[in-house]
Structures are given as structure tokens and as C-alpha cells.
Design an enzyme around this catalytic site. Structure first.
Site, mmCIF file in Angstrom:
data_model
loop_
_atom_site.group_PDB
_atom_site.id
_atom_site.type_symbol
_atom_site.label_atom_id
_atom_site.label_comp_id
_atom_site.label_asym_id
_atom_site.label_seq_id
_atom_site.Cartn_x
_atom_site.Cartn_y
_atom_site.Cartn_z
ATOM 1 N N SER A 8 0.821 -1.214 0.000
ATOM 2 C CA SER A 8 0.000 0.000 0.000
ATOM 3 C C SER A 8 0.855 1.264 0.000
ATOM 4 O O SER A 8 1.990 1.266 0.478
ATOM 5 C CB SER A 8 -0.919 0.020 1.214
ATOM 6 O OG SER A 8 -1.770 -1.096 1.215
HETATM 7 N N1 SAH Z 1 -1.249 -4.721 4.071
HETATM 8 C C1 SAH Z 1 -0.436 -4.734 2.869
HETATM 9 C C2 SAH Z 1 -1.290 -4.558 1.625
HETATM 10 C C3 SAH Z 1 -1.259 -5.743 0.769
HETATM 11 S S1 SAH Z 1 -2.399 -5.699 -0.581
HETATM 12 C C4 SAH Z 1 0.654 -3.686 2.977
HETATM 13 O O1 SAH Z 1 1.017 -3.333 4.067
HETATM 14 O O2 SAH Z 1 1.182 -3.246 1.968
HETATM 15 C C5 SAH Z 1 -3.737 -6.634 0.089
HETATM 16 C C6 SAH Z 1 -3.474 -8.085 0.371
HETATM 17 O O3 SAH Z 1 -4.718 -8.669 0.761
HETATM 18 C C7 SAH Z 1 -2.975 -8.924 -0.801
HETATM 19 O O4 SAH Z 1 -1.735 -9.490 -0.470
HETATM 20 C C8 SAH Z 1 -4.046 -9.990 -0.977
HETATM 21 O O5 SAH Z 1 -3.538 -11.253 -1.344
HETATM 22 C C9 SAH Z 1 -4.682 -10.023 0.408
HETATM 23 N N2 SAH Z 1 -6.037 -10.563 0.466
HETATM 24 C C10 SAH Z 1 -7.058 -10.429 -0.425
HETATM 25 N N3 SAH Z 1 -8.147 -11.075 -0.004
HETATM 26 C C11 SAH Z 1 -7.852 -11.647 1.195
HETATM 27 C C12 SAH Z 1 -8.567 -12.463 2.126
HETATM 28 N N4 SAH Z 1 -9.831 -12.850 1.909
HETATM 29 N N5 SAH Z 1 -7.917 -12.849 3.248
HETATM 30 C C13 SAH Z 1 -6.636 -12.492 3.496
HETATM 31 N N6 SAH Z 1 -5.907 -11.742 2.640
HETATM 32 C C14 SAH Z 1 -6.498 -11.310 1.508
#
Ligand code: SAH
Length: 233
Positions: free
Chosen positions: A81
Site C-alpha cells: 500500500s
Molecule cells: N497490508 C499490505 C497490503 C497488501 S495488498 C501492505 O502493508 O502493503 C492486500 C493483500 O490482501 C494482498 O496481499 C491480498 O492477497 C490479500 N487478500 C485479499 N483477499 C484476502 C482475504 N480474503 N484474506 C486475506 N488476505 C487477503
């Protein structure tokens, strides 16, 4: 006159020191220009954003862009993010050192690390096994002992550790998954992007009061989709 060999040795010694300073300076600039200037003023959040080495959470090809204020690809079609968004979402939950926080969507673990700098315990769930496993390793190597990572569908939360003081969801869902609301403490805060994933979504604050959910729309955002539906892992 300094011998060329001595000069070379001195130079080699200085390179790592300089490198360290470069990232520290870039982080400082990121906090000032992209975060403070845009209104985040929680001292603990700003300190955490100044502390967590974001360049250690991006793929090696992205290190130079680590402190720019936009999301970056981390593989498996996912992103880390945008720094401002991480800071803003962290501020929204009003973090403090007594709190136990659940994060859905670990990705590379950056948001989890920022939370872990401030709160007591962080539980984070990632649906893509490779990402979850590598984030767990990275967080451990960096000494974040107060973070636990689980691979699975975050829709169901983490009932064994509930209730949580706050929940941070970092993937866009069509609606708040009911198990997450159930696992939020009364008086607790959840921040979650809600809406259709192809268009802009709305970052939403959910406050649980006497069992009811109070909803406040915060801002338009664009997150990767919340996948897996309500399937059990
Ligand atoms: N928190 C991260 C953002 C990652 S993007 C950061 O600090 O940068 C969002 C993430 O959510 C992705 O890796 C994706 O695989 C995950 N995701 C999507 N749906 C999900 C679900 N149902 N349960 C857990 N993770 C999920």
C-alpha cells in the site's frame, strides 16, 4: 599523501554508512511531504512511519522507489500500500500500546510492521500462501516478535485471538464480513475499503457501539480485491 589503497578502503567503509543515511533521509522526506503535509498528525503514527524501513518490504527491483508515495507491485499480482494510506488507516484506528489489532491482507507485512511499532499485538492474515510465508519470515528477521501471521481467508477473522480492539482490512470488500464485525470489541474501530473492486472504493470507518455498527465514509480509495468470498480455508 594518502595511499590509493588506503583511500579505497576508506571509501568502501563509507559506502554502507552513506547508504543507510540515504534511506533515512528519504523516509524523513516521505513522512514530511506525503504524510504530515496531508494531515496525519498522530505522533506515534508519524514515529512508526519514520522507523519502519519500507525499502526492506519491497522487491529488490523496487527499492529505489520504496519511499515514493504510491503503491508498488510485490508479486502475485498484489501491491504494498501507498505510505500515506498506511499512515492514514493506522491513525484512524487510534492506536495505543495496549491494543490487540487484527489485519486482513498481510501482503509483504509493511502495514503489520507499522502497527507493531505502536500496539501490543498484531494478528495478520494473508490468503496467498507465498506472500504470507515470506512476510512471516521477514517480520521475524526484523525482530517484530509481537506479530503473528496466518495463511488463510481473512473473511473468517481469527476467532482464537478475538475480540480485537481494532481491525484493519487492506483489500476491498463488497461489504463488511460479519465474522470481522463479531470479532471487534465493543467500542472498537475497523477501517475497511468497501465497494466494487473495478471502480473506486470508499475507505470506511466502522465503530462498534453496543453491538451496532456505526459507519463513516472517509475517502475514495483503490485497493486490490478481497478474494476468497466466504469460503473456509
Ligand atoms: N497490508 C499490505 C497490503 C497488501 S495488498 C501492505 O502493508 O502493503 C492486500 C493483500 O490482501 C494482498 O496481499 C491480498 O492477497 C490479500 N487478500 C485479499 N483477499 C484476502 C482475504 N480474503 N484474506 C486475506 N488476505 C487477503
Amino acid at each position: 599523501m594518502i595511499q590509493p589503497v588506503v583511500a579505497l578502503l576508506l571509501l568502501l567503509l563509507l559506502i554502507p554508512i552513506q547508504e543507510k543515511d540515504i534511506y533515512k533521509e528519504r523516509r524523513e522526506e516521505m513522512v514530511r511531504k506525503s504524510i504530515e503535509r496531508r494531515g496525519v498528525d498522530d505522533k506515534a503514527v508519524l514515529k512508526a512511519m519514520r522507523t519502519v524501513k519500507r525499502h526492506l518490504f519491497v522487491p529488490s527491483s523496487q527499492v529505489e522507489a520504496a519511499y515514493e508515495d504510491h503503491p508498488l507491485p510485490i508479486g502475485a499480482g498484489q501491491t504494498i500500500s501507498q505510505p500515506y494510506m498506511v499512515a492514514f488507516m493506522t491513525e484512524v484506528i487510534r492506536p495505543n500500546p495496549q491494543m490487540k489489532v487484527l489485519e486482513i491482507g498481510t501482503g509483504n507485512g509493511y502495514q503489520a510492521a507499522v502497527l507493531a511499532e505502536i500496539v501490543k499485538e498484531v494478528y495478520t492474515i494473508e490468503i496467498i500462501p507465498e506472500l504470507g510465508q515470506s512476510a512471516a519470515k521477514r517480520l521475524k528477521t526484523l525482530g517484530y516478535d509481537n506479530v503473528q501471521v496466518k495463511v488463510g481467508n481473512g473473511y473468517h477473522g481469527w476467532p482464537e485471538h478475538a475480540p480485537f480492539d481494532a481491525i484493519v482490512v487492506t483489500a476491498a470488500a463488497e461489504a463488511v464480513p460479519p465474522p470481522l464485525l463479531a470479532q471487534l470489541k465493543d467500542g472498537g474501530r475497523m477501517v475497511i475499503p468497501i465497494g466494487s473492486t473495478s471502480q473506486t472504493q470508499t475507505l470506511t470507518l466502522i465503530e462498534k457501539k453496543k453491538g451496532k455498527a456505526l459507519t463513516t465514509k472517509l475517502m475514495p480509495v483503490l485497493f486490490v480485491p478481497f478474494t476468497g468470498g466466504d469460503k473456509k480455508e
